[in-house]
Structure formats: C-alpha cells, structure tokens
Design an enzyme around this catalytic site. Structure first.
Site, PDB file in Angstrom:
ATOM      1  N   GLU B 192       0.845  -1.196   0.000  1.00 26.39           N
ATOM      2  CA  GLU B 192       0.000   0.000   0.000  1.00 26.39           C
ATOM      3  C   GLU B 192       0.884   1.251   0.000  1.00 26.39           C
ATOM      4  OE1 GLU B 192      -3.403  -0.228   0.362  1.00 26.39           O
ATOM      5  OE2 GLU B 192      -3.500  -2.395   0.683  1.00 26.39           O
ATOM      6  N   LYS B 207      -4.393 -12.009  11.609  1.00 29.82           N
ATOM      7  CA  LYS B 207      -4.577 -13.385  11.130  1.00 29.82           C
ATOM      8  C   LYS B 207      -4.167 -14.386  12.204  1.00 29.82           C
ATOM      9  CE  LYS B 207      -3.746 -11.787   6.410  1.00 29.82           C
ATOM     10  NZ  LYS B 207      -2.691 -11.497   5.418  1.00 29.82           N
TER      11      LYS B 207
END
Lengths: 439, 439
Positions: B192, B207
């Site tokens: 990003e 996660k």
C-alpha cells in the site's frame, strides 16, 4: 445435545486401534466440538483377544465385517481392513446399501470401484469419506472436494509414497545404493518385506487415480497410468541430478493436455530450489495447480497409524457435525453420474524436459553421433556433460544430457537411434523433469 | 434439484468483482457440484456505475450493506468490504441476527469481535465462514476447524503477509535495501501507499489471533500479541543469516507453553534447508504441529482477487451443499460458549535460539566483555563470528552471535549489559530463531 453418533470399526490394526484409543480418551472434547458424542458401538477384527490399549468391552463384537455392516446398530461404518476386493468390498457395499455413512482409508478399493460406491452413497443420501486413502494425514481430499469448488485444475502432482521418498532421500544424503537404503527402510518398518507394490509405483498409482477423478471430474482409471518405479535409480543418477541443480523424487502426476488426461508415476527430477524438492524422508506432499486459486502445496505425514487415524477422525467428525440426511457433498467432487469418461493422453505425446544418462565406449565420433540423434529428432539441449568414469579401468565414459521441452516420442526415437550406434556399454537412463509452477 | 442458493454480495472491489464473475461464468458446473444453483440476487457497493466485467442487472441493488442485510431476499450475506468496525460490523450482525449465513474475508472484524459474531451465528443455527480471512487461498481455516478435529495443537506458525515476504525475498536475492524493495513492492501493487499495517506486522497479527483461537480453543486476543515489524532488518542481517544457514521471514507464531499461549509476530530466522525457508515472494505458508496428525504445512497464494475469491467461493459452496438448518460446524472450532479465557504467556519467558548482531568499537577487551555478558546470563553459544567491517574507514567491527536455546529475559539482560559497556557504535540487532519440527 443431539443423540450420539454410533460408529462401527472394521479392522483393528495399527490405524483402527489408534482411532479407537483417540475416540475413547478424547470423548469429551470431541462431544463439545461435534455437538454430540461419538460412540464405538460395534467392532470386528480377525483377532479378538489382542491387547490394543483400549477398552472395547462396551462395543458389540461381530464375527465378520459383512455381518457388522448388515446388523450392527451404527450410523457410520468405518472400514480399516484394506484390500481391493473381498470382505472390504462386500462390507462397504452392504453398509452403503443399508443407508450407513462409510469412512474408509482403502485406496485400493476406491481405485478399483470408487465410482460405483459413490453412486450407491449418493442414491442413499449418505457420505462416503476417504481422506486417509490418499497422502495419509494431508487433507488433500477435502481441499479438492470442498475448498477448490469452482476451480478448473490443470495439474496435480505429488510425493505420495513414503517408502520411495525415504529411500531416495537416504541415497542422496548418505551416498548409499538403492539396495542398501531399501534394506534400511525394511529394518525401520518403512518398507514391507515384499516392497514391490511401493517401489514399483503401484501404491502411488492408486492414490493418483483417486486424485485425478477429484481434480478433473473423470471416471477413475487406475489401470491407465504410465508406471515406472525407482528400483533402477542409481547413485550416479542422484549425483548427476544434484550437479545439475535437481533432486529425484517419485512423483505421481495427473495433467490436463489437449489430447486428454495424462496420468503417470515415475522417478522425476525437480529443481533443487523448489519447495517440493525439500520434502524429505517419509513425508508426503501434494501440489494442485488451478485457475482461480493458483498453486497450492500441502506437505505432511503420508502414513503411520496416528496420522492416518487423524484423517479418519476428521471424516467421522464431519459426519457428526451435520444432521442426518443433510449431506450433499458429492463423494468424488461431482455427482457420480456426472463424471466424464476418462480420455487417456498418450504417453508418447508427453511434453517436458528430460535427463538422459548414457554410458558409452570411448571411441571417436560417439559424442557427435549422440548430438546428431538429438538434432534429428528436434531435441534441443539445455546442458551436456561428458566425463570419464572415475576409477574405472574400462574405457567407458558417461554422457549426461538435459533437454529443453520436447516430447516422449522424440526422446524414445533418439534413444533408439543411439542404441543402434552400438557404442553404449550399458542401458541408457531416462528421467523426466517436472517443473513446479513458481509459487 | 433443490432451490437455488441466493446470495447477496456487499462490496464489489477486486475480490467481490472476481467472485461475481466466477459465479456467473461457472454457474452450470457449480450447480452440478453443489446440487443447486447459486444465484447473486442482491448486491451493494459504493460505486454502482463501474464496469466490473459481469452483468449484475438481475440482482437487486441496495443503498447500503445494512439495508441489504436487513431486507434482501437472500440465504447468504457475503461481506467483502473490510474494516473492523462500521458498515461491515453492523451489516454482518444484522445478517446473522436475521438468520442468514455469512461468508466474510474480513480478518480485522473477526480479530476484533469474532467470538461475539460466532455466538450469534450458533444461536441462530447458521454458518459464519471466513476461509479467505487468513492466508488467502490456503485452506487453513478448514484444516483447523474440520480436518484436525480431535488433535491437540502445540504450535502454529506461518508467513501470512505477502508484502513482507516479497520485500525480504527481494532483499536476499538482489542484495537491495529494505527501502528499495519496499518502493518496488509499492510500484508492483504488492504494498500500500501507507505500508505500515503490513510491514509493522499488524496484518499478520490479525490473522494470527484468529488462528490461535482455532488452534487452542481460547478467546480471540488480537491485542495481546508481541509485535515487531521488518523495517529494521538490514541487508547485513540477511547476509549474516545466509552465512549461518538461515533465511529471515516475518512469522506469526502461536505456541502453547507452560505459562499460557505465546502469540508473537517478528522477523525470524528459519533454517535454510527447511521447507518454509523456500517460500518466496508474495506466497504464504502456514504450518500446524499437532499430536495425532503430526506436522502439516500448507503453501499457497495469500492474497489477490482471484485466490481470495476462490476461498470465498469454497465457503459459499459448503453452504450450498448442506441443507438449511443442517449446520453444526462451530464457527471457531469449538462452540463460542466453550472457548477458554486467553492466558497470555509472558514474552520474557519465551524460549528459543537468538541471533544477535553487534557493531562494536575496535578496542581491547570488547570481545571478552560480550562473552562474559552471555555467560553471566547463562546463555551458551552455537556460533560466534567477529569480522572487520569491510570498506569502512571507521574502527567498527561486527560481532555475530547465535545462541543455543535460552530465554528472552536472559537475552534482554545480556544485551542491556553489553549496551552498558559503552563500546557499541550502533543499536544491537536481535532476531529470534524458529526451528520447524523435522517433517
């Protein structure tokens, strides 16, 4: 909590006994996870008296698997006897026909008549689960049957026989001969007294046939697999592979081609820096290449009582977690009636790179003749190594060729041409190269 | 054939559009496999006019996800908007409360309030599936939630952020700096514009928190994870690791210890010949160590529109294949009410090997002082390398230590002692070593 799931276990060998112990010692956790208890209410085994480290006195003993399948008060028939025919076949059919779910680890049975059994299961609305039949504890059946739904698969391949991978790993790491490593594997219990079924690739072929059907939606065709075992792999091949940046594995490969599905089991050179090349010893690995997900590789224990029992337990838990009559997972990925005919691709048309090792007499013109045979068959070469055979008093030399992508047909013709030159002092060795897609 | 399964998709970005295209172009095959058609009957997205390469004119458009969750004529609410709060949170709650199945790829939402959402789903008897939330296309949720039922898991670890693995791989292969590789990753769309969330480990932590709950049956504790990113990994570390037979990966690790569950995300040295060390680029990998199955490693694409859509599709297919009201798979492996409190192991107690790189002034007694600090803290060393800093005009030297298993506390005390010696010419670098179980 719902009623207990009642299971009957046929076969109390290593896997069956391990499963019985796990179901007994972890009964409470399993009941919480599955939303209901799992109870062993029936068992059958050849030897009733043997101590298996688990109290099965509350289960009803049956004199035969067939009788248990027909009469036992059970929801799930767990077949852990093995064998492509006979009692395993008859009892699984009887259980399915009676409307019982079946869980089995029997690759030989499925390879022979899996589609027929799937059709019975689907007609009766029951599950036929067989995660343990391929690559032991690796959840490859679930991945193909469930996770990859909607994907078009182009290739599936793997190391599916721990005995062979153990032998090839030991040969490479210790520099020992095939025979020495086989003996060691037998001593450690990794190979049978008669190892033919493992080392000649038949075991891998059974597993591959099942994976092919799940991957490509075709009928099971276990008798249409190109088969080559590892018994003629020499330490020279392993060393030459290492020098060229490869390792040798026994792979089962199924691949979609323009002319049909290729199914083949043979010693294979894989690039040294690929993930699958690092899979050593009795460990198994399966790679699946598909168009939406991409490449998926799973690595884990391919055999052993506990690992296999874990896969069987996962299959039983899937049944326990769903309500009776709720199952629609097609046994072989697609409903049995929708499986397409298996269209076999001819091995002659196989495309790929090849490793060719020749032992030649040290005469003028030999090298030129080899090169000419390659050129005449349209084979271009990635590398050529010629070396004197160290220590040998003979005048033999070794020529090692690695080809760019070509066809099996071209390679066979070239090798036949080389044989016709009467300068070989031993059988030529040909090993196919398989390149994993970059992960 | 049963009634079609009606789905509503909230969010038509890369993943949502890919999913819509697959459901449309493969409608026939999916209907055969699942035993019923899957129809997109409702959609909502910020931009209605954008061309997504798929005709959605037959689906009802809703002005907001919340409205779609409350009013649409659907069986499954597919949430692909992302975000830990706001519309994703409100619409998922509304859908579950209304008795709709939910499929989501939203790791942030699950890490924040997954247990609460699981409780609603279980109360309503619907499924909450989230395979795509962790490691993209790798079916690790299914493996933990279904295949490994009955196993006691001791450790789960993995490469779960493609951006970091891409950067670390490029640094090693090309000898480039962290900054140069980050820029390249941004240019290629792997990172990003603001890469903080990826490179500082937060994404991996989300996660990991989900995997920890599935693996150990504890409450989600995403805010109790030890966190270190990769931004201070230098090319010197990568080279030193390679010299010593290691590669550096950003791992998320959750592990059962005597004092609780360790959750940590940090740059990690893994042995060069381990399978996970070969996982390069944006590829992800997750390893699970359990007592019955043994070690299972799964490698595959961790991100990307198609790979993520494939996982979402697998989740939808699981719902399509089962009959309404038939679901008992607990959302988080165990029923939400049975999850235990999360007992955090203190990072100070972490045990393992350490790599320590010191840049020291070239003075007499420095090396002896370093060795003494180690000895005083009970740390034994596997290797010590001291070398002059090549090309540098300064009198700085590098000392690299690799410890045998010790504790975090001992290492911190030793490093504090070394800092107190006033001979360091830069910040000490400390990298933990993780050894996979031999496969």
């Amino acid at each position: 909590m719902a009623d207990a799931l009642k299971i009957g276990i046929a076969g109390l060998g290593t896997v069956g006994a391990s499963l019985a112990r796990i179901l007994t010692t972890r009964a409470n956790e399993l009941a919480i996870t599955c939303g209901r208890a799992i109870e062993i209410t029936a068992v059958t085994a050849r030897d009733r008296s043997r101590d298996r480290g688990v109290d099965l006195s509350r289960a009803e003993w049956f004199g035969s698997p067939e009788e248990m399948a027909q009469k036992a008060d059970i929801d799930v028939f767990v077949e852990l006897m093995g064998g492509a025919e006979g009692a395993a076949d008859r009892s699984v059919r009887a259980a399915l026909s009676r409307g019982l779910h079946v869980v089995t680890a029997n690759k030989a049975l499925l390879a022979r008549c899996g589609v027929e059994l799937a059709a019975i299961a689907e007609e009766k609305g029951v599950l036929l689960n067989f995660e343990a039949a391929v690559a032991g504890g690796i959840p490859v059946i679930k991945a193909l049957r469930e996770s990859l739904t909607g994907n078009t698969i182009s290739r599936i391949y793997g190391i599916m026989n721990g005995t062979c991978n153990y032998i090839l790993t030991r040969m490479e790491k210790e520099g020992l001969s095939f025979e020495a490593c086989l003996k060691e594997a037998q001593r450690l219990g990794y190979a049978e007294a008669d190892p033919t079924f493992d080392i000649e690739g038949n075991d891998t072929a059974h597993k591959l046939a099942i994976l092919t059907t799940l991957a490509f939606g075709t009928q099971i065709a276990a008798d249409q697999i190109y088969l080559e075992g590892i018994s003629n792999i020499s330490i020279e091949d392993i060393h030459a592979a290492a020098d060229l940046g490869y390792r040798i594995k026994l792979l089962g490969v199924a691949q979609r081609t323009e002319s049909g599905i290729e199914q083949r089991v043979h010693p294979t050179m894989v690039p040294h820096d690929s993930v699958i090349a690092q899979v050593d010893g009795v460990t198994n690995a399966v790679a699946i290449e598909s168009d939406i997900l991409g490449e998926l590789l799973m690595v884990g224990p391919g055999a052993g009582g506990n690992a296999t029992a874990s896969a069987v337990l996962g299959d039983i838990a899937d049944i326990a977690k769903s309500r009776p009559g709720a199952q629609r997972v097609p046994v072989l990925g697609k409903p049995a009636a929708s499986l397409e005919a298996y269209q076999q691709a001819q091995m002659q048309s196989h495309e790929g790179g090849y490793f060719i090792r020749l032992t030649v007499l040290d005469r003028a013109g030999v090298f030129a003749n080899v090169a000419t045979q390659m050129a005449q068959n349209g084979i271009s070469l990635e590398s050529i190594v010629q070396r004197a055979n160290g220590g040998s008093a003979s005048d033999a030399k070794t020529i090692i060729l690695v080809t760019h992508a070509t066809t099996e047909d071209s390679v066979r013709k070239a090798v036949a041409g080389i044989k016709g030159g009467n300068y070989l002092s031993g059988e030529p060795q040909v090993i196919r190269i398989e390149r994993p897609k970059p992960l």
